[in-house]
Design a protein around this motif. Sequence first.
Motif, PDB file in Angstrom:
ATOM      1  N   MET A   4       0.755  -1.309  -0.190  1.00  0.00           N
ATOM      2  CA  MET A   4       0.119  -0.107   0.025  1.00  0.00           C
ATOM      3  C   MET A   4       0.845   1.330   0.189  1.00  0.00           C
ATOM      4  SD  MET A   4      -2.929   1.259   2.841  1.00  0.00           S
ATOM      5  CE  MET A   4      -3.437   2.882   2.890  1.00  0.00           C
ATOM      6  N   ALA A   5       0.665   2.308  -0.844  1.00  0.00           N
ATOM      7  CA  ALA A   5       1.279   3.455  -0.999  1.00  0.00           C
ATOM      8  C   ALA A   5       0.996   4.398   0.237  1.00  0.00           C
ATOM      9  CB  ALA A   5       0.996   4.111  -2.104  1.00  0.00           C
ATOM     10  N   GLU A   6       2.088   4.748   0.838  1.00  0.00           N
ATOM     11  CA  GLU A   6       2.190   5.602   1.916  1.00  0.00           C
ATOM     12  C   GLU A   6       2.111   7.270   1.653  1.00  0.00           C
ATOM     13  OE1 GLU A   6       4.385   4.148   4.945  1.00  0.00           O
ATOM     14  OE2 GLU A   6       3.261   2.290   5.306  1.00  0.00           O
ATOM     15  N   THR A   7       1.295   7.872   0.860  1.00  0.00           N
ATOM     16  CA  THR A   7       1.142   9.154   0.574  1.00  0.00           C
ATOM     17  C   THR A   7       0.772  10.180   1.601  1.00  0.00           C
ATOM     18  OG1 THR A   7      -0.887   9.155  -0.257  1.00  0.00           O
ATOM     19  CG2 THR A   7       0.743   8.334  -1.642  1.00  0.00           C
ATOM     20  N   GLY A   8       0.447   9.745   2.541  1.00  0.00           N
ATOM     21  CA  GLY A   8       0.046  10.773   3.782  1.00  0.00           C
ATOM     22  C   GLY A   8      -1.289  11.337   3.412  1.00  0.00           C
ATOM     23  N   ASN A   9      -1.997  10.860   2.453  1.00  0.00           N
ATOM     24  CA  ASN A   9      -3.473  11.507   2.242  1.00  0.00           C
ATOM     25  C   ASN A   9      -4.592  10.840   2.984  1.00  0.00           C
ATOM     26  OD1 ASN A   9      -2.339  13.292   0.229  1.00  0.00           O
ATOM     27  ND2 ASN A   9      -1.738  11.629  -1.406  1.00  0.00           N
TER      28      ASN A   9
ATOM     29  N   LEU B 198       8.508   9.110  17.882  1.00  0.00           N
ATOM     30  CA  LEU B 198       7.533   9.256  16.794  1.00  0.00           C
ATOM     31  C   LEU B 198       6.384   8.305  16.797  1.00  0.00           C
ATOM     32  CD1 LEU B 198      10.008  10.119  13.784  1.00  0.00           C
ATOM     33  CD2 LEU B 198       8.237  11.472  14.818  1.00  0.00           C
ATOM     34  N   VAL B 199       6.440   6.803  17.020  1.00  0.00           N
ATOM     35  CA  VAL B 199       5.703   6.049  17.287  1.00  0.00           C
ATOM     36  C   VAL B 199       4.720   6.575  18.259  1.00  0.00           C
ATOM     37  CG1 VAL B 199       5.062   3.494  18.005  1.00  0.00           C
ATOM     38  CG2 VAL B 199       6.917   4.041  16.328  1.00  0.00           C
ATOM     39  N   ILE B 200       5.062   6.886  19.280  1.00  0.00           N
ATOM     40  CA  ILE B 200       4.169   7.359  20.521  1.00  0.00           C
ATOM     41  C   ILE B 200       3.462   8.632  19.922  1.00  0.00           C
ATOM     42  CG2 ILE B 200       4.173   8.388  22.990  1.00  0.00           C
ATOM     43  CD1 ILE B 200       6.848   6.720  23.481  1.00  0.00           C
ATOM     44  N   LEU B 201       4.122   9.786  19.337  1.00  0.00           N
ATOM     45  CA  LEU B 201       3.434  10.752  19.195  1.00  0.00           C
ATOM     46  C   LEU B 201       2.321  10.646  17.789  1.00  0.00           C
ATOM     47  CD1 LEU B 201       6.555  13.185  18.987  1.00  0.00           C
ATOM     48  CD2 LEU B 201       4.625  13.207  20.395  1.00  0.00           C
ATOM     49  N   LEU B 202       2.392   9.456  17.026  1.00  0.00           N
ATOM     50  CA  LEU B 202       1.566   9.364  16.046  1.00  0.00           C
ATOM     51  C   LEU B 202       0.684   8.373  16.207  1.00  0.00           C
ATOM     52  CD1 LEU B 202       4.337   9.382  12.981  1.00  0.00           C
ATOM     53  CD2 LEU B 202       2.604  11.143  13.403  1.00  0.00           C
ATOM     54  N   ARG B 203       0.422   7.938  17.317  1.00  0.00           N
ATOM     55  CA  ARG B 203      -0.365   6.852  17.997  1.00  0.00           C
ATOM     56  C   ARG B 203      -1.946   7.311  17.587  1.00  0.00           C
ATOM     57  NH1 ARG B 203      -0.643   6.434  24.113  1.00  0.00           N
ATOM     58  NH2 ARG B 203      -1.336   8.528  23.892  1.00  0.00           N
ATOM     59  N   GLY B 204      -2.512   6.444  16.758  1.00  0.00           N
ATOM     60  CA  GLY B 204      -3.916   6.672  16.235  1.00  0.00           C
ATOM     61  C   GLY B 204      -3.941   7.075  14.965  1.00  0.00           C
ATOM     62  N   HIS B 205      -2.753   7.386  14.142  1.00  0.00           N
ATOM     63  CA  HIS B 205      -2.698   8.076  13.069  1.00  0.00           C
ATOM     64  C   HIS B 205      -2.082   6.779  12.063  1.00  0.00           C
ATOM     65  CE1 HIS B 205      -1.591  10.579   9.424  1.00  0.00           C
ATOM     66  NE2 HIS B 205      -2.444  11.478  10.016  1.00  0.00           N
ATOM     67  N   GLU B 206      -2.281   6.772  10.762  1.00  0.00           N
ATOM     68  CA  GLU B 206      -2.070   5.713   9.989  1.00  0.00           C
ATOM     69  C   GLU B 206      -0.474   5.998   9.582  1.00  0.00           C
ATOM     70  OE1 GLU B 206      -2.837   7.918   5.528  1.00  0.00           O
ATOM     71  OE2 GLU B 206      -3.992   6.015   6.071  1.00  0.00           O
ATOM     72  N   GLN B 207       0.224   7.085   9.892  1.00  0.00           N
ATOM     73  CA  GLN B 207       1.411   7.120   9.433  1.00  0.00           C
ATOM     74  C   GLN B 207       2.378   6.809  10.565  1.00  0.00           C
ATOM     75  OE1 GLN B 207       2.755   8.081   6.404  1.00  0.00           O
ATOM     76  NE2 GLN B 207       0.565   8.058   6.006  1.00  0.00           N
ATOM     77  N   GLN B 208       1.724   6.126  11.695  1.00  0.00           N
ATOM     78  CA  GLN B 208       2.568   5.646  12.661  1.00  0.00           C
ATOM     79  C   GLN B 208       3.511   4.406  12.171  1.00  0.00           C
ATOM     80  OE1 GLN B 208       0.425   3.187  15.603  1.00  0.00           O
ATOM     81  NE2 GLN B 208       1.704   4.429  17.375  1.00  0.00           N
ATOM     82  N   ARG B 209       2.714   3.789  11.049  1.00  0.00           N
ATOM     83  CA  ARG B 209       3.691   2.583  10.444  1.00  0.00           C
ATOM     84  C   ARG B 209       5.108   3.080  10.230  1.00  0.00           C
ATOM     85  NH1 ARG B 209      -0.783   0.806   6.449  1.00  0.00           N
ATOM     86  NH2 ARG B 209      -0.674   3.096   6.112  1.00  0.00           N
TER      87      ARG B 209
END
Length: 406
Positions: free
Chosen positions: A1-6, A137-148
């Motif tokens: 899956m492409a991770e474009t941030g969209n 960053l993993v902690i800060l992005l919790r709940g966001h798809e970009q955490q991966r």
Amino acid sequence: MAETGNGPARGGRAARLLREGGGPSRATFLELFFDLIFVFALARVSERLVDDFVTAGLPAAAGQTTLLLLAIWLVWLVAAWVTSRYDPEQPAIELIIVGIMLGTLLMAVATPEAFGSRAPLFAAAYVGVQVGRSLVLVILLRGHEQQRVPARLLFWSAVSATPWIAGAALAPGTATVALWTFAVALDYLGLLFGWPTPGLGRARIGQWRIAAEHLADRYQQFLIIALGEAFALVGLAFSRGALTLDRTVGFLVAFVSTVLLWRVYFFRAGFLLREAVAVASRPARLSQVAAYSHLAMVAGILATAVGHELVIDEPGRHVEAAWLAVILGGPTVFIAGRAWLEHDIFGRVSRPRLAGLIALPALAPVLAHAPPLVATSVATLVLAGVALADAVQERRWPRARPMPRG
């Protein structure tokens, strides 16, 4: 899956960290402040490389220093990607950058004895930066798809941490070098292939949504730092001894050589790097490839400066094979990196660069019995020839524009 941030954000605070088309396009004051640490780090690498040639020998000791440079470059590179992917004016990102500064400073402090008594300090600082940055960053992005994305980096950093720590725990020797070589290889393979991780797959770096123009500026700023370190290295060498004619000539040759490196870099491709990533179909992919070409150029600049320092210190000494390797090899590596960058931007390599790549190694047998000052002078003349050919080419043909490459 492409991770474009969209994709839709599932966490308001996490979403604010992402640039998503916002954030400064130029380097912030904190990023420029951050670069000061790497001025010191490159100085320590250069000092160690000089010691390698004076007290040790090629290629073993110089190979160790190259490992340290690769580790330091990777820390800077990922930090530059962080501020190009996330908003560097967000307080949380600022704290991450300050933490990386501390870790890098400790790495630089440990560099002279990194394969000796300070191996634990270098390894702990490097692992702390790599693991700590991704964990936060993993902690800060919790709940966001970009955490991966940072989750993948965290996995690979944790895997490479094992040989880093194991190598530092052993008595200095071949085992430490082997383990750290393996660790650096792991880190760069992860970057090259998008950090493939069980359950998460790999990141499609070429499709990332980043401030690619900002990242292009950061590459150029780091290269300027390397050129500044070259000036510092030859200036300190000249100031240590008497102002004799041969040392003065060696100093002037070193100055001209460094100016020519700057000129060759910024002619067309270097000058148009920011524009090139702006028109690229996949700017993140071009920015990723540019990381490797700039690494080659930085290494070439440092090696060239080391060659000049050796000659300034002992201009009348018989040139050794190890000395000739940096005197000619430094400019060769730099031109190779510059040709790589040119190919990425224009889809071709100009004849002056190809001629330089052929001429420098071909001169090695001729210069093997010449005084070192003659060797550095000839290498500088080759750089002057490349720069002059560039100037002539610019007058004959209209200024080339970057191709929309991806």
